[in-house]
Scaffold this active site. Structure first.
Site, PDB file in Angstrom:
ATOM      1  N   CYS A  87       0.822  -1.036  -0.336  1.00  0.00           N
ATOM      2  CA  CYS A  87      -0.161  -0.269   0.115  1.00  0.00           C
ATOM      3  C   CYS A  87       0.944   1.002  -0.061  1.00  0.00           C
ATOM      4  O   CYS A  87       0.504   2.186   0.143  1.00  0.00           O
ATOM      5  CB  CYS A  87      -1.419  -0.040   1.176  1.00  0.00           C
ATOM      6  N   THR A  88       2.291   1.399   0.138  1.00  0.00           N
ATOM      7  CA  THR A  88       3.290   2.250   0.488  1.00  0.00           C
ATOM      8  C   THR A  88       2.855   3.486  -1.266  1.00  0.00           C
ATOM      9  O   THR A  88       2.907   4.467  -0.518  1.00  0.00           O
ATOM     10  CB  THR A  88       4.111   1.755   0.051  1.00  0.00           C
TER      11      THR A  88
END
Length: 339
Positions: A87-88
């Site tokens: 998800c970064t």
């Protein structure tokens, strides 16, 4: 829905892709699932997962478009697929760092598993901003083309008995049936004070130690100015959270990240002292309790302190996933509705 699915004794066999240290699986296990397989690219996370789910086939590898069920060998029928793609690069927490196309595509890496294994249920979890990813609509269409009807919700962990404000997107799918929306259970948010160990458990230094960064000292002064002397509170030790840099203990903790960032300012004999929140406290902030099915405590034994903070900050709060799985599979809240 087949009657068997409504039996509370049904064991749902599940795999967890991008499993991290197993927060999603810990919640799924509490809901009645048997975790039979998991995969993560980070060796520390994979070892942590294996420690907590010794019966699962845990694969330490980086997934790609070519990855599929063969990485697990012969694990048999899978009823539930859980995945938390990287998800970064959907999140504001990434700051100004360049986006990584591979990370943003990671949501697609679940598709071969889904097409070939055809689990009855799927749950994809990510940060709420995943909706803004240009591939989001295509991924949704691809899942529907396989036969899944989808319900998409943003849920806040603080609404599920977790003492942390943590909003995450959940894509819930079932073959041939649209899942009901998850209803928030009636509860009062737990304050950050509930995660803290007893005073004196951990050493603390003078809040205005001469080596303290001035930015941190300013945030401490701001908290004292607002609350008054003698009132304990939390401060953001590194960087800023865009919300003033401190918070009272009467509200749920702000979202944990992969950085060791929250410190406790407490008063001892009229002097403000500061220490970082410790791993047992951070584990409570994520909602890790004893597993109601096994009676075991979640183990966090591998890697450095920084590694273990990262595992927690990257994780899914188990009570939220437990509630999602109970409702999705028909065990739990769906069973109660049918009674």
């Amino acid at each position: 829905m087949p009657a068997l699915i409504r039996e509370a004794t049904l064991m749902v066999r599940a795999i967890d892709l991008f499993c991290g240290g197993g927060g999603s699986s810990w919640g799924a296990q509490a809901a009645g699932a048997e975790l039979v397989g998991a995969v993560d690219a980070w060796d520390v996370a994979a070892r942590t997962y294996s420690d907590n789910f010794p019966g699962a086939v845990v694969v330490n590898t980086r997934l790609s478009d070519e990855s599929g069920p063969e990485i697990f060998g012969d694990i048999g029928q899978v009823d539930l697929l859980i995945a938390s793609p990287e998800c970064t690069h959907h999140s504001i927490a990434r700051g100004a760092k360049p986006r990584c196309d591979e990370s943003r595509r990671s949501g697609w890496y679940v598709m071969r598993f889904i097409r070939e294994m055809r689990p009855q249920w799927i749950v994809l979890e990510n940060v709420a901003m995943m909706r803004n990813w240009e591939g989001f609509r295509e991924l949704k269409t691809a899942l529907e083309d396989v036969g899944y009807l989808l319900t998409i919700q943003t849920l806040d962990a603080a609404d599920f008995g977790v003492p942390q404000a943590r909003r995450r997107l959940f894509i819930m799918g079932e073959l041939g049936r649209k899942p009901d929306e998850v209803t928030v259970p009636p509860s009062h948010p737990l304050p950050a004070s509930t995660i803290l160990d007893e005073p004196g458990t951990w050493p603390a230094k003078h809040a205005f130690d001469e080596r303290r960064a001035e930015a941190t000292a300013e945030r401490i002064r701001a908290g004292i100015a607002e609350l008054g002397e003698g009132e304990d509170f939390l401060v953001v030790y590194y960087s800023s959270d865009r919300a003033g840099g401190w918070q009272p203990l009467t509200r749920p903790l702000r979202t944990l990240t992969t950085l060791d960032r929250f410190g406790l300012v407490s008063w001892v004999e009229g002097i403000p002292r500061l220490r970082m929140l410790q791993l047992p406290e951070l584990r409570r902030a994520m909602g890790f309790g004893l597993c109601p099915r096994t009676g075991r405590e979640y183990r966090l034994e591998y890697g450095s302190r920084r590694d273990r903070v990262k595992i927690l900050g990257n994780g899914v709060c188990p009570p939220v996933m437990q509630h999602v799985i109970e409702c999705l599979t028909g065990i739990g809240c769906s069973l109660a509705r049918a009674a």
